[in-house]
Each structure stands twice: as C-alpha cells, then as structure tokens.
Design a protein around this motif. Sequence first.
Motif, mmCIF file in Angstrom:
data_model
loop_
_atom_site.group_PDB
_atom_site.id
_atom_site.type_symbol
_atom_site.label_atom_id
_atom_site.label_comp_id
_atom_site.label_asym_id
_atom_site.label_seq_id
_atom_site.Cartn_x
_atom_site.Cartn_y
_atom_site.Cartn_z
ATOM 1 N N VAL A 391 1.034 -1.080 -0.014
ATOM 2 C CA VAL A 391 -0.055 0.202 -0.159
ATOM 3 C C VAL A 391 0.861 1.179 -0.136
ATOM 4 N N SER A 395 1.329 3.907 -2.980
ATOM 5 C CA SER A 395 1.027 5.125 -2.707
ATOM 6 C C SER A 395 2.152 6.137 -3.126
ATOM 7 N N ASN A 398 1.969 6.602 -6.689
ATOM 8 C CA ASN A 398 0.774 7.250 -7.106
ATOM 9 C C ASN A 398 1.250 8.833 -6.928
ATOM 10 N N HIS A 425 -5.605 -1.820 -2.166
ATOM 11 C CA HIS A 425 -4.536 -1.877 -3.344
ATOM 12 C C HIS A 425 -4.970 -1.268 -4.526
ATOM 13 N N CYS A 428 -5.371 2.397 -4.533
ATOM 14 C CA CYS A 428 -4.272 2.966 -4.735
ATOM 15 C C CYS A 428 -4.040 2.955 -6.428
#
Length: 658
Positions: A391, A395, A398, A425, A428
């Motif tokens: 995660v 991120s 991202n 997940h 994200c």
Amino acid sequence: MLNLQLRRWKSIQIFSPAVSKHLLHYDSSAPTVHYPTAYSVPQTISSNSSSPQLPTEFYHSRHIISSNKKITSYIRCGDLNSALEVFSSMKVRTTITWNSILAGFSTKPGKLKDAQHLFDEIPQPDIFSYNVMLACYFKNSAIEAAKDFFDRIPVKDTASWNTMISGFSKNGRMDEAKELFRIMPIKNAVTWNALISGYVEIGDMESALDLFEKAPVKSVVARTSIVTGYMRCGNVELAEKTFQEMPDKNLVTWNAMIAGYVENGRGEDGLKIFKKMLELGIKANPSSLSSVLLACSNLSVLKLGKQVHQLMCKSPKYWDTTVGTSLISMYCKCGVLEDGWKLFMEMSVKDVVTWNAMISGFAQHGVSHKALDLFNEMRNKGIKPDWITFVGVLSACNHGGLVELGIGYFEQMQKDYGIGVKPDHYTCMIDLLGRAGKLNEALDMIKKMPFEPHSAIYGTLLGACRIHKNLEIAEFAATKLLNLDPINPAAYVQLANVYAAKKKWEGVSRVRRSMKENKAIKTPGYSWIEIKSVMHEFRSGDRVHSELECIHEKLNELEKKMKLAGYAPVLESALHDVTEEQKEQLLLGHSEKLAIAFGLIKLPLGVPIRVFKNLRVCEDCHLATKFTSEIEGREIIVRDATRFHHFKDGKCSCGDYW
C-alpha cells in the motif's frame, strides 16, 4: 547433550510537572506465561545418581539457584541466547531449569521445533512443562497439534484447560472454546475471562454480554473486555458507562479507553483520559504511549508527541519497537519527516511495521524515490513485505506519477510474494491511473476486480474525474457511489464540482437539490495550526476567530504583493455561479489561507509554518501558497486529505502533481 541452535536476539511532562514522575509499568489482561521461580530447589536431575556429600550438595544447590535466576532474568528480558548459554554451562539441572528455557521458547513465534525438541529432553516434565508446551503450540498457530498434545497430558489442571480455551478464543474458534468451557470440571475467573474476550475479539458482543451476566465473578479483566467490545462496535457511550461503573480499574482498562477513543476519532478525549490516568498515579506502558502517539498523529499535535519522545529518551524502559514505530508515524504525519527518518535510522530493532511506517511516511510527503529505495533496502535485508508494505509502495508511485512502475509493483506483489490484492491496493491503483488521466484504464480495472468495488473505489475515480473534468465517467462513478451510500456527501460535492468546472450550473443545482432531499450533509472544509500548544481552527469564510481582523489585514497585504509578482487567482476553484470579484473574495477566505496568514503573524522567521486541512487543497490555494512562500521567505508545510505539500522559494514538493 541438547543440540540447540544459538541465535542472538537482537518524566513525561505532558500536562503538568506532577505527572512527570511516573515510570513505566507493564500490565496485561491477556494470559501470560509465569516463569518458574529460581529460588525453590526440588530434586535435582543429574546423570550422576550417587548421593553427594552435604558440602557438594550445598554447592550444587547454590549454583542451581544462581543459574536459574540468571536464566529467568534473561528470558524476561527477551535474551534467549544468553539464557541458553547459561543453560548449556550447567552440569546439573532441575525441572525448573528446563521449564525456564521452555518458557523462553514459548514466547517467541517460530521456535516451535526447538521447544518440542527441548520438551522431549526433559527427564521429569511436570504439569508446568506440559502447560508451557501447550501454550507454545497456540503461539505458533499449531492448533491441531495443541489439541493432540492436550489429550496426551497425563494429569490436567485448571491452567491446562484455560490454556486450551484461551488458545481457541484467540484463534477465533469459539465453538470449540465453548465446548471445552462446558465440559471443564472446575472453572475460575481466568476461564470466564478467556471466553468473554474471545467473543469480543470476533465481534459477537451479544454472546460476550450474555456470558458476562452469567459470570459468578465479574472481574476487572472481564469488564475491560466489555469496554473494548463496545469501543470496537463504535458504541462509545456504553463503553464510557461501563468504565465509570467499574469498581476497580487497572492499566489495561485505561488503555482500552484511550485506544477506543482514538479508534473512534475522538483523539482529544483519549488525551484527556490519559492525562487523568497519570494524575491518578497510574503509570503508563508502551501500549498507552502508542495510543497517545496515534492521537497526536491524527490531531497533528506535534508538541505533545515530542514530549512523549522526551519521556522515552529519559528512560529506556519506555522504549520498545511498537512505540518507536508509533513515534516515527507521529513525526511523519505531523510534517517533520526528517525527525521520523532520524529516529528510524537510530532504531536498532525494526520489524516490518517499522519499515512500513517509514515507507508510508516518504510516500505521504511525496518523496517517492526514497520510499522505493527504502523498499528495495528492506527486501535486500531479507525482511518480507506484507500487504501494507505494498500500500505504501503503490502510494509512493501514485504521488510521484510513476504509473508504469506502480503497475509493475502491483503485479509483482501477487506473482513474487503471493500477496492477495485487497481493496486498499485497488484504491491506490485507481488513484494512480486516475491522477495520470488514464480514466478509461481505471474504469476497466474496476470492472475486472474479483470482488464488488466498495465506495472508496468509486470515490477515488470520481475525484480523478474532477481533476480532469470528465463528466461522463464522473456521472457513472457518482451513480455507483450513491447506490452504495445514498447519503455520502462527497459523491454529491465531487459531482457538483465537475459540473461547475464545466460551467453546467443547472447540473450543480440539480445535484445540490438531490443532496438536500437525501439529507446528505456536506463536510465543511477547515484547516488548523498549532501555536504555542494551542490549536487554532479556521473554516472557509471564518467569522469566529478572535484575531480575524489582523488576519484579513495580512491577507489583503499578501494579495497585493502576490498580484504584483504575477499571481492570478484560479477562479475555477470558486465553485459558485457569482461574479469574478465575488469569486476572488471567496477564494481569499479559504481556510488554509486564513491559517497560513495567522502562522505568518504568530510564528517567528525560521520556524516552518505547518497547516493541516481535512480536504484536498484547491488549485488556487496551492498557487497562492507557492507565491506566499517566496514573498515571505518562509517554509510552509500543508497536509491535506491525501498528502503533504512542502512549499519553499515559490515551489512545492509535489511538483504541481496532486
């Protein structure tokens, strides 16, 4: 000779000086392993069966007592290796000696085979030996083996039955726990507590309360379990009532209340009850401090978090990996990334949660390359990532706009590590694709999900549609979101924002009418800043703060300077069908601008201005803050709903990608 593999294991002044004297005190409501005393000397077990003379026997007794004391001390400190060294050096051992080492193995997951081998070597195992070995099976989730072993115990005592019931309860096997409870010959308070706690753990409050009412003695442990259960169900009022009615409370009870308040978004109440606990002379433990640090993180109360850190530095007794990890998270979430990193580097013992906290910290601050470098270092050190690790990794991709890399990690997580994809997940990934403008790809991923998408998935897609002004997909996402949650205010607000960005004011009006009809209440945007231990909160168009006059004076002065420097208000951020002049005034009253202006007035030069906001920062405020940082020569750190923005010298750490 036993062949064992040796392995080296690796005054809080928060509210008043009166509470700083309290030292750490460990307490737990969970069943614990009681180490055998080193002072009693039963019949010694030796290969030499001849009766020694009295002086020799006296010497052996003194040596055994001394060695047993050392072993027990090492085991309690978690130093199994040193305990084994003493054990190996002993020529004569008692059952107590063997049991002490066995207890050491039983507290360490992954030591089941060593424990089994040791148990088989004990010349004369007693009931304590059997019970500790039984607990070790459950510690290692070997439930079927525990059942077989329980059946082989020659003479069971109450502790044997309690260990089985507790083991079943902790593993969610309540039917088996209940059956053992039914046939158990003699029950005590521990028996009732274990079963009540088990029902609380699986969320079956009805069974827990029924059993609690039938319990002959309603112990502090049982009452604490009920408090915990109410808090986990979100029934804070009943938890408070139960807590207030308790005739006796222990540290675990207070910790349950602190943690419960924090978990239910009432961090301030958690800090208040922590203060009361200390004032009553009840000493904190790592669990208390972890909850307090989480409250500090959620409330962005940096000064209090630093006081907890000072307490930990004054006494090593306050320190463990869990508290250290909580402290790292606190620094990262309060905007002091460098202190979180420094602490991470200083920690000699790190678990996967510690690595996750630092990776997520870098990701939240937009330092994607450092997050990914740390992830690679973690793998190189042989630490296996878990689903939470990914995660953080996704991120980081991202916030850095690293789409292809993120897709690669998403696939790697499943193929190389066998980690099942969880909703977090997918959230994200939808955010990663959506921010990059790949809305059709995001929509395609949603349609291929192996489970029904939850509201956060559609909310994330809707947010991306707002950024890229894609009305068609926005309407689809909003419809899906409202089908799942008809009173979700974010769905209405985001969709209205897309209509407003496209200047479709009829659509805005229609959405707002629907919102009103469905009684969906919009979450107001607000920002806050800590000045001299006082939290100052501002709302958009604030008319309450006592120093608004000087704040507006500062803002007007700033606006003139910014326009001279080339600033042009982003009028699209004012989502109302009004004149341009009115839009400018609305934008000037946004909550983060008010908080930043207040920080400029109150905080001396050289001190970073840290502002926290409950919603995503708008484009105009983002642009204005860049100008402000350059004009005022200040570092401004803003945490919005998704990430941190570090403004300095007219630039933002996000690179205008958020």
